[in-house]
Design a protein around this motif. Structure first.
Motif, PDB file in Angstrom:
ATOM      1  N   GLY A 175       0.817  -1.212   0.000  1.00  0.00           N
ATOM      2  CA  GLY A 175       0.000   0.000   0.000  1.00  0.00           C
ATOM      3  C   GLY A 175       0.848   1.258   0.000  1.00  0.00           C
ATOM      4  O   GLY A 175       0.562   2.218  -0.729  1.00  0.00           O
ATOM      5  N   ILE A 176       1.894   1.253   0.777  1.00  0.00           N
ATOM      6  CA  ILE A 176       2.790   2.419   0.838  1.00  0.00           C
ATOM      7  C   ILE A 176       3.545   2.577  -0.471  1.00  0.00           C
ATOM      8  O   ILE A 176       3.697   3.692  -0.984  1.00  0.00           O
ATOM      9  N   ASN A 199       1.190   4.058  -3.026  1.00  0.00           N
ATOM     10  CA  ASN A 199       0.994   5.493  -2.770  1.00  0.00           C
ATOM     11  C   ASN A 199       2.211   6.307  -3.204  1.00  0.00           C
ATOM     12  O   ASN A 199       2.062   7.384  -3.791  1.00  0.00           O
ATOM     13  N   CYS A 200       3.407   5.806  -2.916  1.00  0.00           N
ATOM     14  CA  CYS A 200       4.626   6.509  -3.335  1.00  0.00           C
ATOM     15  C   CYS A 200       4.735   6.541  -4.858  1.00  0.00           C
ATOM     16  O   CYS A 200       5.099   7.576  -5.435  1.00  0.00           O
ATOM     17  N   LYS A 239       2.267   9.020  -6.259  1.00  0.00           N
ATOM     18  CA  LYS A 239       2.745  10.391  -6.020  1.00  0.00           C
ATOM     19  C   LYS A 239       3.797  10.770  -7.069  1.00  0.00           C
ATOM     20  O   LYS A 239       3.760  11.862  -7.631  1.00  0.00           O
ATOM     21  N   THR A 276      -4.197  -0.619 -11.373  1.00  0.00           N
ATOM     22  CA  THR A 276      -3.669  -0.986 -10.060  1.00  0.00           C
ATOM     23  C   THR A 276      -4.212  -2.334  -9.596  1.00  0.00           C
ATOM     24  O   THR A 276      -3.445  -3.184  -9.146  1.00  0.00           O
ATOM     25  N   LEU A 306      -5.282  -1.350  -0.617  1.00  0.00           N
ATOM     26  CA  LEU A 306      -5.800  -0.092  -1.166  1.00  0.00           C
ATOM     27  C   LEU A 306      -6.829   0.591  -0.268  1.00  0.00           C
ATOM     28  O   LEU A 306      -7.308   1.669  -0.584  1.00  0.00           O
TER      29      LEU A 306
END
Length: 190
Positions: free
Chosen positions: A76-77, A80-81, A84, A131, A150
């Motif tokens: 999940g991290i 997200n990275c 971004k 995703t 997610l």
């Protein structure tokens, strides 16, 4: 989660860098693949994974094993990275009008010819649909794990997978050149 993993987490929280490395090492390779599949650039994928590792290192004390596995939390991290970075990249590419990345030797080793054709079709999906396809088919995550990763309900994950398969089938039929009929059929049956 095993007692050994909990022990390594505790040691890593207490500042043991070796314990942190042992804890995260099994997840890094798949994390790089996930980030690459989202970003289509190896150096940016590595940046996303490094950012995610730094975030994990700084917030490992907040990890709750009853809420997620370390793998799903880390995924999940990483996602997200990567997202971004993708947003920043889109912004700068609009300003610079950059061309897409050239073929690299690393890309050729990860994706063979047929999977490259399929992946070209996957790349045409929206970010939300892409995703869930990447997590389900390329990372072998279950619907439950994707939901946890997610922050979505299982129903939403199933719906997105269904919609992604439907759109992917349409894209694959439109771009049938080089893709075997059985591969198109396999996507439509799932």
């Amino acid at each position: 989660m095993t007692d050994e993993e909990m022990k390594k987490i505790s040691e890593a929280i207490d500042g043991n860098e070796y314990a942190f490395e042992i804890l995260m090492k099994p997840h890094v390779k798949n994390a790089k693949k996930t980030a690459y599949l989202l970003l289509h650039d190896f150096s940016l994928a590595e940046d996303a994974v490094q950012d995610a590792l730094l975030q994990i290192h700084n917030s490992l004390y907040r990890f709750k094993p009853e809420m997620a596995t370390l793998k799903t939390w880390f995924n999940g991290i990483v996602i997200n990275c990567a997202l971004k970075i993708a947003r920043k990249r889109r912004f700068w590419s609009k300003l610079n009008n950059d061309a897409s990345d050239p073929e690299t030797p690393e890309k050729k080793t990860i994706l063979n010819e047929e999977s490259a054709l399929i992946f070209e079709c996957v790349k045409k999906l929206s970010l939300k649909l892409k995703t869930v396809i990447i997590l389900h088919y390329y990372q072998d995550l279950s619907i439950e794990e994707i939901g946890i990763t997610l922050g979505l309900s299982e129903g939403t994950v199933k719906s997105r997978l269904h919609n992604a398969r439907k759109k992917l089938k349409k894209i694959m039929i439109e771009n049938k050149k080089g893709i075997h009929t059985w591969e198109v059929e396999a996507w439509s049956k799932n």
